[in-house]
Write a protein that holds these residues in place. Structure first.
Motif, PDB file in Angstrom:
ATOM      1  N   SER A 227      14.837   1.440  -3.121  1.00 57.52           N
ATOM      2  CA  SER A 227      14.302   0.175  -2.631  1.00 57.52           C
ATOM      3  C   SER A 227      12.870   0.398  -2.155  1.00 57.52           C
ATOM      4  O   SER A 227      12.496   1.513  -1.785  1.00 57.52           O
ATOM      5  CB  SER A 227      15.158  -0.340  -1.479  1.00 57.52           C
ATOM      6  OG  SER A 227      14.997   0.514  -0.374  1.00 57.52           O
ATOM      7  N   ARG A 228      12.091  -0.662  -2.146  1.00 60.69           N
ATOM      8  CA  ARG A 228      10.700  -0.524  -1.684  1.00 60.69           C
ATOM      9  C   ARG A 228      10.674  -0.185  -0.199  1.00 60.69           C
ATOM     10  O   ARG A 228       9.758   0.483   0.270  1.00 60.69           O
ATOM     11  CB  ARG A 228       9.929  -1.798  -1.981  1.00 60.69           C
ATOM     12  CG  ARG A 228       9.942  -2.037  -3.480  1.00 60.69           C
ATOM     13  CD  ARG A 228       8.757  -2.730  -4.000  1.00 60.69           C
ATOM     14  NE  ARG A 228       8.875  -2.722  -5.458  1.00 60.69           N
ATOM     15  CZ  ARG A 228       8.155  -3.467  -6.248  1.00 60.69           C
ATOM     16  NH1 ARG A 228       7.259  -4.271  -5.749  1.00 60.69           N
ATOM     17  NH2 ARG A 228       8.303  -3.390  -7.553  1.00 60.69           N
ATOM     18  N   ASN A 392       7.002  -5.410   3.432  1.00 62.72           N
ATOM     19  CA  ASN A 392       6.697  -6.619   2.664  1.00 62.72           C
ATOM     20  C   ASN A 392       5.482  -6.428   1.784  1.00 62.72           C
ATOM     21  O   ASN A 392       5.411  -6.990   0.689  1.00 62.72           O
ATOM     22  CB  ASN A 392       6.491  -7.796   3.604  1.00 62.72           C
ATOM     23  CG  ASN A 392       7.804  -8.499   3.835  1.00 62.72           C
ATOM     24  OD1 ASN A 392       8.365  -9.079   2.921  1.00 62.72           O
ATOM     25  ND2 ASN A 392       8.325  -8.374   5.031  1.00 62.72           N
ATOM     26  N   LYS A 395       6.311  -5.032  -1.339  1.00 66.24           N
ATOM     27  CA  LYS A 395       6.965  -5.959  -2.267  1.00 66.24           C
ATOM     28  C   LYS A 395       5.960  -6.900  -2.915  1.00 66.24           C
ATOM     29  O   LYS A 395       6.288  -7.629  -3.838  1.00 66.24           O
ATOM     30  CB  LYS A 395       8.020  -6.771  -1.506  1.00 66.24           C
ATOM     31  CG  LYS A 395       9.220  -5.936  -1.084  1.00 66.24           C
ATOM     32  CD  LYS A 395      10.183  -6.753  -0.273  1.00 66.24           C
ATOM     33  CE  LYS A 395      11.346  -5.893   0.205  1.00 66.24           C
ATOM     34  NZ  LYS A 395      12.128  -6.555   1.226  1.00 66.24           N
ATOM     35  N   ARG A 396       4.729  -6.915  -2.380  1.00 67.78           N
ATOM     36  CA  ARG A 396       3.720  -7.846  -2.915  1.00 67.78           C
ATOM     37  C   ARG A 396       2.918  -7.169  -4.018  1.00 67.78           C
ATOM     38  O   ARG A 396       2.150  -6.253  -3.762  1.00 67.78           O
ATOM     39  CB  ARG A 396       2.800  -8.319  -1.798  1.00 67.78           C
ATOM     40  CG  ARG A 396       3.484  -9.303  -0.860  1.00 67.78           C
ATOM     41  CD  ARG A 396       2.610  -9.617   0.317  1.00 67.78           C
ATOM     42  NE  ARG A 396       1.312 -10.138  -0.103  1.00 67.78           N
ATOM     43  CZ  ARG A 396       0.282 -10.293   0.730  1.00 67.78           C
ATOM     44  NH1 ARG A 396       0.409  -9.945   1.988  1.00 67.78           N
ATOM     45  NH2 ARG A 396      -0.861 -10.770   0.289  1.00 67.78           N
ATOM     46  N   GLU A 397       3.118  -7.651  -5.229  1.00 63.77           N
ATOM     47  CA  GLU A 397       2.474  -6.988  -6.367  1.00 63.77           C
ATOM     48  C   GLU A 397       0.959  -7.079  -6.340  1.00 63.77           C
ATOM     49  O   GLU A 397       0.266  -6.184  -6.790  1.00 63.77           O
ATOM     50  CB  GLU A 397       2.973  -7.573  -7.672  1.00 63.77           C
ATOM     51  CG  GLU A 397       4.389  -7.174  -7.965  1.00 63.77           C
ATOM     52  CD  GLU A 397       5.259  -8.379  -8.130  1.00 63.77           C
ATOM     53  OE1 GLU A 397       4.787  -9.364  -8.701  1.00 63.77           O
ATOM     54  OE2 GLU A 397       6.416  -8.335  -7.678  1.00 63.77           O
TER      55      GLU A 397
ATOM     56  N   THR B  60       8.176  -5.290 -11.264  1.00 64.71           N
ATOM     57  CA  THR B  60       7.644  -6.517 -10.695  1.00 64.71           C
ATOM     58  C   THR B  60       8.581  -7.656 -11.110  1.00 64.71           C
ATOM     59  O   THR B  60       9.405  -7.471 -12.010  1.00 64.71           O
ATOM     60  CB  THR B  60       6.188  -6.728 -11.182  1.00 64.71           C
ATOM     61  OG1 THR B  60       5.697  -7.930 -10.628  1.00 64.71           O
ATOM     62  CG2 THR B  60       6.063  -6.794 -12.678  1.00 64.71           C
TER      63      THR B  60
END
Lengths: 403, 248
Positions: A227-228, A392, A395-397, B60
């Motif tokens: 998981s990230r 978070n 998780k932000r590309e 993604t």
């Protein structure tokens, strides 16, 4: 249970990868270790040696002076002339001779009532002139002692009659035979600890985050079946380890610095100084307390560094983001002198500032549990917020893949 | 079978010179990739190939649309990353770990038992010709060696889908040949292979099916020989220019 073990072993594998990424860059890592321990003591020792060399050079130089209005106190003039290290010459233009370096300085003698006023004029732009000022001061003082003794003898008095009250100072801790810290230690230790904790970890945090983007290995890490959150936390854990290592190295460096510092740097009557040498009064208990204070702070700093590094596009940008944090830590580290055992509880809510205050209290021998608890709660509250934001961000590309 | 349905993922982009804002990425793209066949995503730089490949590799996430693997939605598949191997020409391996450590790390995350993992690494090392350098730290590797380790770490979980994103970019002629031969070998093994490239001769050599992607949209897709007949062209490059020029 098996699931937990599995998670733990995956986390460990990821953590190991992050630590290896740092430690296998041998040149950088060894330089970090060596510089952390040796740079400050070597600089201090070098500075001390240079000053000693300069002092000896100046001592060899002949002190050429002139005395203005010698007749005001012919005895003093003769006393100075009798000193083998001093050569007194005649001058018709004192200031011009001093400016042209013909003189190292001149004494201007005056009399006010029965008191002789000997003012030494020296040139601030010349080290030799400054050094001669110190020499002349010592000679005039020794003359004053002789005259004083003559007066005492003439009037059948002793030193005690002139000094009926003697003032001295001693700390409560010394009275109670508790460890007493030197003022310099109280000022420097929280500062060095804070700087050590942040600066050492900062470069590696940038390496593990913005560095991964720059080397194009972040997508590789993300393609692991993890998981990230786990990826982010493993990076924070690796930085936590390095910030603690950096801290230990910086404290060791400080101790080494004090050992190499000239004994007279602390003054003869300073607390914590015995026989002219500094005695670091840090017991095992104090060390444990320092560690307890710093552990939550290390969590906070590691997460903050990872957050800033993750946001950065490359290592250069990361360095710029982290700079204000390092500068802030320098100033906050020096606020230690403002705190004491009675610092109000509200201060401990503020990260970094509260930790410096806690460190000062611990070094003073006051570990106040309520202050510690306030600091821990505040630090971890902020840590969890930063952790949440960091995860978070992973998780932000647009952050992870931006270049 | 891998089915991509109405996939959309758009990013905001600001032109550094004109300061004009625009959307890039992919919009409503759909295609199907079959086991034992190579599906090529063909397009120029910035067409949306990497975005699509990253979504398929689960690196993604799309804003809308679905992906189905053997009829099951990606969202419902546990440990999805273990079923997809992702290799990219842009993505590098960890240069401070040895090749062995990198492959082992990926194996550990796939819960492969220790002994089995060691055997697998041994087998991959043999298969991809990595024996001479697998225990060296990757910083000393050539581009070709790095690409071999990248492929090995993608294969260690024995994935059903292999995603190759511009893998031959920057490789010399020998390394490029070796990688292409390996991709053909994985096809023989019945894997679902997605292969993105802007190098048209590579696409001609490898792909069974293709989709031509331009500015985030698929212009046409299908079996390569059918497309050749449809557009009366000999090469994928000619088909590509026919489609793209019609758009301009």
């Amino acid at each position: 249970m098996r699931n937990n073990n599995n998670m733990r072993s995956k986390f460990w594998a990821l953590f190991k990868k992050e630590v290896l990424t740092i430690t296998r860059d041998r040149k950088t890592f060894v330089t970090f270790m060596v510089m952390s321990v040796l740079l400050t003591p070597l600089l201090i020792a070098g500075l001390g040696a240079f000053q000693e060399f300069q002092r000896k050079q100046l001592e060899k130089e002949e002190v050429v002076i002139a005395i203005k209005d010698q007749e005001v106190d012919q005895n003093l003039s003769n006393y100075i002339k009798a000193n083998s290290q001093i050569r007194v010459i005649d001058s018709s233009s004192f200031e011009a001779d001093l400016e042209s370096k013909k003189l190292k300085g001149y004494i201007d003698l005056n009399k006010e009532g029965t008191q002789i006023i000997a003012q030494f004029v020296y040139d601030q732009s010349s080290n030799a002139s400054i050094a001669s000022s110190l020499k002349i001061n010592a000679i005039v003082q020794s003359y004053a002692v002789l005259v004083r003794q003559e007066i005492l003898d003439k009037n059948n008095l002793t030193e005690l009659d002139l000094n009926p009250v003697l003032f001295s100072q001693i700390t409560l801790q010394e009275v109670q035979n508790k460890p007493s810290q030197n003022d310099l230690v109280l000022l420097l230790l929280p500062y060095i600890i804070l700087i050590g904790l942040i600066q050492g970890a900062a470069q590696f945090a940038i390496e593990l985050t913005a560095g991964e983007k720059e080397r194009n290995t972040l997508a590789t890490t993300l393609s692991l079946n993890a998981s990230r959150a786990m990826i982010g936390i493993s990076k924070i854990a690796a930085i936590l380890l390095l910030s603690l290592l950096s801290l230990v190295l910086n404290v060791a460096s400080l101790m080494l610095t004090f050992l190499l510092m000239p004994a007279d740097a602390f003054g003869p009557s300073q607390p914590g100084v015995e026989n002219g040498a500094l005695n670091l009064n840090i017991s095992l208990g104090t060390l444990v307390q320092i560690f307890l204070v710093l552990l939550p702070l290390s969590f906070l700093i590691s997460s903050l560094l990872i957050l800033l590094g993750t946001y950065a596009r490359n290592q250069k940008e990361g360095g710029i983001y982290i700079l204000p944090l390092i500068l802030a830590s320098v100033f906050i580290g020096l606020t230690g002198q403002a705190f004491d055992a009675n610092t109000p509880a509200g201060i401990f809510l503020i990260p970094l500032v509260g930790h410096v205050a806690l460190l000062k209290q611990v070094l003073l021998g006051y570990f106040i549990p309520i202050n510690f608890i306030i600091s821990v709660i505040s630090t971890f509250a902020i840590f969890f917020v930063i952790l949440f934001v960091s995860i978070n961000m992973f998780k932000r590309e647009e952050v992870i893949f931006r270049k | 079978m891998l089915e991509i349905k109405d996939l959309t993922k758009l990013f905001n982009r600001v032109d550094k010179k004109t300061k004009e804002k625009s959307k890039v990425g992919v919009q409503n793209i759909s295609f199907k990739a079959q086991p034992g066949r190579i599906f090529g995503l063909i397009g120029a730089n910035g067409a949306g190939k990497t975005t699509t490949m990253r979504i398929v590799a689960n690196l993604t996430y799309p804003q809308s649309g679905d992906i189905f693997l053997d009829g099951k939605n990606y969202k419902d598949i546990k440990n999805l990353k273990m079923r997809v191997g992702f290799v990219s020409g842009e993505t590098q391996i960890f240069d401070r770990l040895t090749g062995y450590e990198t492959i082992k790390l990926f194996g550990e995350f796939a819960d492969i038992p220790k002994k089995e993992l060691e055997k697998k690494i041994e087998m991959l090392s043999e298969k991809l010709g990595m024996k001479d350098f697998i225990n060296d730290i990757a910083v000393s590797y050539s581009t070709g060696m790095k690409q071999k380790v990248s492929i090995a770490r993608a294969l260690v979980t024995d994935p059903q889908i292999l995603v190759f994103d511009e893998v031959t970019n920057g490789l010399d002629i020998f390394a490029s040949r070796a990688v292409k031969d390996q991709i053909k070998m994985f096809k023989e093994e019945g894997k679902i292979i997605l292969y993105s490239t802007h190098i048209m001769p590579d696409a001609d050599e490898l792909c069974d099916d293709i989709a031509i992607i331009h500015k985030g949209e698929i212009l046409d897709q299908g079996n390569v020989s059918d497309l050749r007949k449809k557009y009366k062209k000999q090469t994928i490059e000619e088909i590509f220019f026919e489609l793209v020029n019609n758009r301009i």
